[in-house]
Write a protein that holds these residues in place. Structure first.
Motif, PDB file in Angstrom:
ATOM      1  N   LEU A   1       1.042  -1.294  -0.164  1.00 23.72           N
ATOM      2  CA  LEU A   1       0.011   0.005  -0.029  1.00 23.72           C
ATOM      3  C   LEU A   1       1.067   1.315   0.061  1.00 23.72           C
ATOM      4  O   LEU A   1       0.788   2.195   0.659  1.00 23.72           O
TER       5      LEU A   1
ATOM      6  N   GLU B   1      -9.844  -4.105   5.121  1.00 21.48           N
ATOM      7  CA  GLU B   1     -10.975  -4.601   5.906  1.00 21.48           C
ATOM      8  C   GLU B   1     -11.099  -5.942   5.405  1.00 21.48           C
ATOM      9  O   GLU B   1     -11.387  -6.518   4.235  1.00 21.48           O
TER      10      GLU B   1
ATOM     11  N   HIS C   1     -13.951  -6.843   2.921  1.00 22.24           N
ATOM     12  CA  HIS C   1     -13.713  -6.781   1.630  1.00 22.24           C
ATOM     13  C   HIS C   1     -12.602  -7.859   0.940  1.00 22.24           C
ATOM     14  O   HIS C   1     -12.683  -8.413  -0.128  1.00 22.24           O
TER      15      HIS C   1
ATOM     16  N   PHE D   1      -3.356   5.928   5.339  1.00 21.74           N
ATOM     17  CA  PHE D   1      -4.703   5.628   5.724  1.00 21.74           C
ATOM     18  C   PHE D   1      -5.164   6.658   7.218  1.00 21.74           C
ATOM     19  O   PHE D   1      -6.458   6.808   7.007  1.00 21.74           O
TER      20      PHE D   1
ATOM     21  N   ARG E   1      -5.364   6.275  10.159  1.00 20.04           N
ATOM     22  CA  ARG E   1      -6.025   6.039  11.247  1.00 20.04           C
ATOM     23  C   ARG E   1      -5.423   5.374  12.121  1.00 20.04           C
ATOM     24  O   ARG E   1      -5.789   4.977  13.280  1.00 20.04           O
TER      25      ARG E   1
ATOM     26  N   PHE F   1     -17.420   2.631   3.889  1.00 18.80           N
ATOM     27  CA  PHE F   1     -16.816   1.413   4.536  1.00 18.80           C
ATOM     28  C   PHE F   1     -15.296   1.165   3.758  1.00 18.80           C
ATOM     29  O   PHE F   1     -15.117   0.107   3.622  1.00 18.80           O
ATOM     30  N   ASN F   2     -14.860   2.153   3.021  1.00 14.06           N
ATOM     31  CA  ASN F   2     -13.662   2.226   2.474  1.00 14.06           C
ATOM     32  C   ASN F   2     -12.792   3.475   2.907  1.00 14.06           C
ATOM     33  O   ASN F   2     -13.326   4.281   3.465  1.00 14.06           O
ATOM     34  N   GLU F   3     -11.484   3.277   2.301  1.00 16.23           N
ATOM     35  CA  GLU F   3     -10.558   4.639   2.366  1.00 16.23           C
ATOM     36  C   GLU F   3     -10.049   4.981   1.134  1.00 16.23           C
ATOM     37  O   GLU F   3      -9.976   3.991   0.033  1.00 16.23           O
TER      38      GLU F   3
ATOM     39  N   GLU G   1      -7.088   3.241  -0.852  1.00 13.63           N
ATOM     40  CA  GLU G   1      -7.136   1.857  -1.049  1.00 13.63           C
ATOM     41  C   GLU G   1      -8.241   1.893  -2.646  1.00 13.63           C
ATOM     42  O   GLU G   1      -7.957   1.382  -3.558  1.00 13.63           O
TER      43      GLU G   1
END
Lengths: 407, 455
Positions: free
Chosen positions: A68, A116, A119, A151, A153, B102-104, B107
């Motif tokens: 990523l 996730e 996903h 991200f 987070r 429900f995603n970023e 990505e």
């Protein structure tokens, strides 16, 4: 509907072989070689050709590197303009090539730190449908600070390999790997959240599914909770192949808990035997059910039929790159015959297969799928053709029973 | 001066998990096996459609606390299917719904940029937004979004993704082996974005795709949804399938564009449409009635009624009259994971209207539901349907349609074979693709952003 593929289809004399695809090859100067296609790295045609070539050689599967964040030589981004930078999403490359191949396993890299599980589970299940049972994934834990920044987070402190014995980093690593184990647990439970015969299409009662055969997974962990069930029915393999690269005890434990196959990086046959013993001990400690873990050795390969040619090529590439190539894996330089000797010695030490990282593409990837495979076949160590329709089947792994099924 | 004749845009919607699909029909195939997706996409491409569209739902629907089992249940992953379809089609646009809650952005941007590369410029993103904790239970992010924040989050998400798409100049990759220059710049993809939803920075890792940015679709019908579309989308999906409602919607959304410095041709209006073809109009009408009864069984009718009434009505006879009790007003606790229940903004008024209709026409519950939900948009012979579609488009009720067959995967074949040739004969639908990208098909220009490096 369990265990449809008899285990005896895999011959104990045979080695398993996978090819690790990454850009123009694993050597940083690979993209400058004659035959390289550096301006096509971001096209479907490039990846299709590579994977079809590996399939023509009968390889068990390909892995596709991913992350990523941009490639770098260290744990931080670098400003280099003389190496390949940029990637396509590996799961989507695998999906793009799946309809154009028939036998080879497709194992994209998936980062499990920021993604996730819901996903990831449905993407790999779908890849398994599209490929009729040839999907897997290689899980990747990201401890890179700059990837966490993409991200926003969580904070991950910057660290280097040299820091790995410091307690705060050992704690961080332990957490990241525990989280990865939870991630895989959720992915796997979601794959089982539909029983195989849940879709009934019962016109009389008007019911499309038997909802008694769909299951909430109700995972609650330290990092996340996931309710389920998946939106995708159970994939053809039941459980697509989970793989992980590991260099140390913590990742060996993750592999033993969560994976079907681990890639290790032995220096030589003795080291391979040591790793195999460590992994088997970790496996025994987890009390994992089902098939034993496959242990593959990872090798970077420079392959030429002419003795000395591979070493000369490696020297030339190193010179072009401005420094000698180093890798976490052993770097093999030599002929297909010498490589076959090395692989068979590894098998004798307990490895069940190898994942070969071609130093350059297409030279070394083609040398693997033609010359090395030819050499192994002459020695009766590699099958003449694909012998099972699914990736699990080819690796001698059963189709697991569904953990939620009661009948 | 007469208005030039508009060219019609057509798309194929892979049927989703609702009662449009008559899964009990013997011709009805899998909604999971890839061969079904190939079949529908290749039919759409043979008919020179603009794009193929795949919806998404991230939690199985429930009603009365149980997984809803009367419709198709389950669907594959959107990105994975679209990437695979790129291998079996050449020109067809590949559009998918991807949730912005429900995603970023990092990505999703790398997945869409990848899809655009792997399809040589055919990717489209239907940006949806949801806030419900029900779906959030499947995600580590959870269901935390306040309803009033959902368009803010969606807009911010998409604009953040645009920053990432635009972070690589189109000519960044040099790849010159002779000089050893792979990249033009040392730090491609650099970005930093901070707002109340996202605080991210670093380098994006996928080079700019052939379309620059994927085509953006939007599907909301609320005032906020329309504004979002006018500000940011290339195409808008609607449910306004009649001439008058379509014209009103069309004028409204196109009228909003000027505020954002955009022109009418920069937002394509595409209602979803179902159809029933017959040799004659009478045949088609008869067939349509049969299909509606298949789509709305007695059990389905009761379930529909519960969605409006917001209470358990399982004791009622679908062939009997409507319940005398009134709907429960307030949060819908009966139906979960179903966006359509939000359309019942005033359940008491809707119920009163339904009662009036049922009484005047003497309709049972099932007959009423057949009447008030999901009737086919186009019913008739091929000539009739081609005429209706063209009339709607030329009258500015839409720019085309997204067709939803009721049979998977063969339900588009007859349309492709009979209606499309008529539209082509009339000169209102392409006989071949003019360009390689979806932007080309939709008549959209290059996106803003960074086509080339500025030096």
């Amino acid at each position: 509907m369990t265990s449809v593929e008899p285990r005896h289809l895999t011959n104990p004399d045979h080695l398993h072989l996978a090819l690790a695809l990454d850009g123009a090859g694993w050597h940083p100067a690979a993209w400058r070689e004659p035959g390289a296609r550096p301006d096509e790295l971001f096209t479907a045609g490039y990846w299709t050709d590579l994977i079809q070539d590996a399939e023509a050689g009968g390889l068990d599967f390909v892995t596709i590197e991913d992350a990523l964040g941009l490639q770098s030589q260290h744990y931080v981004p670098d400003p280099r303009t003389d190496q390949v930078r940029g990637r396509l999403d590996a799961v989507l490359i695998a999906a793009r090539v799946a309809p154009l191949t028939r036998h080879i396993g497709l194992v994209p890299t998936v980062t499990v730190t920021h993604t996730e599980p819901f996903h990831v589970s449905k993407a790999i299940a779908t890849l398994d449908y599209i490929s009729s049972g040839r999907a897997g994934l290689r899980i990747l834990v990201s401890g890179r600070r700059y990837e966490a920044g993409h991200f926003g987070r969580r904070e991950i402190p910057e660290f280097r390999l040299a820091d790995r014995d410091r307690p705060e980093f050992a704690a961080l690593i332990a957490d990241l790997f525990d989280e990865a184990a939870d991630h895989v647990e959720v992915v796997r439970r979601l794959w089982d959240s539909w029983e195989d015969d849940a879709e009934i299409r019962d016109a009389v009662t008007g019911r499309f599914i038997d909802r008694g055969k769909l299951h909430y997974i109700d995972f609650e962990g330290r990092w996340f909770s996931v309710r389920g069930p998946s939106i995708v029915p159970r994939p053809p393999q039941g459980q697509p192949l989970v793989t992980a690269l590991a260099h140390d005890v913590v990742p060996y434990r993750l592999a033993a808990r969560s994976a079907d196959l681990v890639y290790a990086t032995p220096r030589d046959a003795d080291h391979a035997a040591e790793i195999v013993a460590t992994v088997r001990a970790a496996e025994a400690a987890t009390g994992r059910p089902g098939d034993p873990l496959h242990i593959f050795g990872d090798l970077v390969v420079f392959l030429d039929a002419e003795p000395g040619a591979a070493a000369a090529r490696r020297a030339r590439l190193d010179e072009q790159a401005g420094r000698p190539y180093v890798s976490d894996a052993r770097i093999f330089t030599g002929t297909p015959g010498e490589l076959a000797d090395l692989l068979l010695a590894g098998r004798a030490a307990g490895l069940t297969g190898f994942r070969l990282r071609p130093a350059t593409i297409p030279h070394d990837s083609e040398a693997v799928s033609r010359d090395l495979v030819g050499e192994l076949r002459r020695r009766g160590a590699f099958p003449e053709r694909y012998q099972a329709p699914t990736l699990r089947g080819r690796l001698g792994l059963s189709r697991p029973a569904n953990r939620y099924a009661t009948t | 001066m007469t208005k030039p004749r508009k060219q019609i845009h057509l798309a194929a919607h892979f049927p989703g998990v609702n009662n449009t699909t008559v899964w009990s029909d013997p011709r009805s195939g899998s909604h999971i096996e890839f061969s079904s997706f190939v079949r529908l996409a290749q039919t759409a491409e043979r008919a020179k459609f603009d794009f193929f569209f795949l919806a998404e739902g991230l939690r199985l629907r429930e009603q009365g606390g149980e997984i809803y089992d009367l419709d198709v249940v389950g669907r594959p992953d959107t990105f994975t299917v679209l990437a695979a379809l790129a291998a079996v089609t050449d020109r067809l646009g590949l559009a998918g719904t991807i949730n912005s809650t429900f995603n970023e952005p990092y990505e999703v941007a790398r997945q869409f940029a990848t899809l655009d590369h792997l399809s040589a410029g055919r990717a489209a993103w239907n940006v949806v937004t949801s806030w419900d904790a029900f779906t959030g239970e499947n995600f580590r992010r959870g269901g935390y979004l306040a309803q009033e924040d959902r368009y803010d989050r969606a807009t911010t998400f998409m604009r953040t993704a645009w920053e990432l798409f635009d972070s690589w100049p189109a000519d960044e990759i040099v790849a010159d082996p002779a000089t050893g220059t792979f990249l033009r710049h040392p730090e491609p993809g650099r970005f930093a974005h901070q707002d109340r939803f996202f605080d991210i920075a670093g380098q994006f890792d996928v080079p700019r795709g052939p379309q620059g940015r994927p085509v953006i679709f939007q599907a909301g019908d609320s005032d906020e949804g329309r504004e979002f579309a006018a500000a940011t989308a290339d195409a808008i999906f609607t449910r306004h399938g009649t001439l008058e409602a379509g014209q009103a919607f069309y004028a409204d959304v196109k009228g909003r564009l000027a505020r954002y410095g955009r022109t009418g041709d920069q937002l394509v209006v595409l209602p979803a449409a179902t159809f029933v073809l017959g040799d004659t109009d009478d045949d088609a009408r008869e067939e349509a009635a049969v299909i509606r009864r298949q789509q709305v069984s007695g059990a389905t009718a009761i379930r529909f009624l519960e969605q409006l009434w917001n209470r358990d009505l399982s004791a009622y006879d679908p062939d009997g009259p409507l319940p005398e009790v009134d709907p429960v007003v307030g949060e819908n606790t009966i139906a979960k994971g179903r966006a359509s229940v939000r359309m019942y903004r005033d359940p008491l008024a809707t119920a009163a209207g339904w009662r009036e209709l049922a009484e005047s026409k003497k309709l049972s519950i099932r007959e009423l539901i057949i009447e008030v939900t999901g009737r086919q948009t186009f019913v008739g012979s091929a000539a009739t349907i081609a005429g209706q579609i063209n009339t709607m488009v030329q009258a500015d009720a839409s720019d085309g349609f997204i067709l939803v067959p009721h049979i998977t995967p063969g339900g588009l074949d007859e349309f492709a074979d009979t209606v499309v040739p008529l539209l082509q004969e009339q000169g209102v639908f392409r006989t071949d693709y003019e360009g390689p990208t979806l932007r080309d098909h939709l008549g959209l220009g290059a996106p803003p952003g960074r086509p080339q490096t500025a030096r």
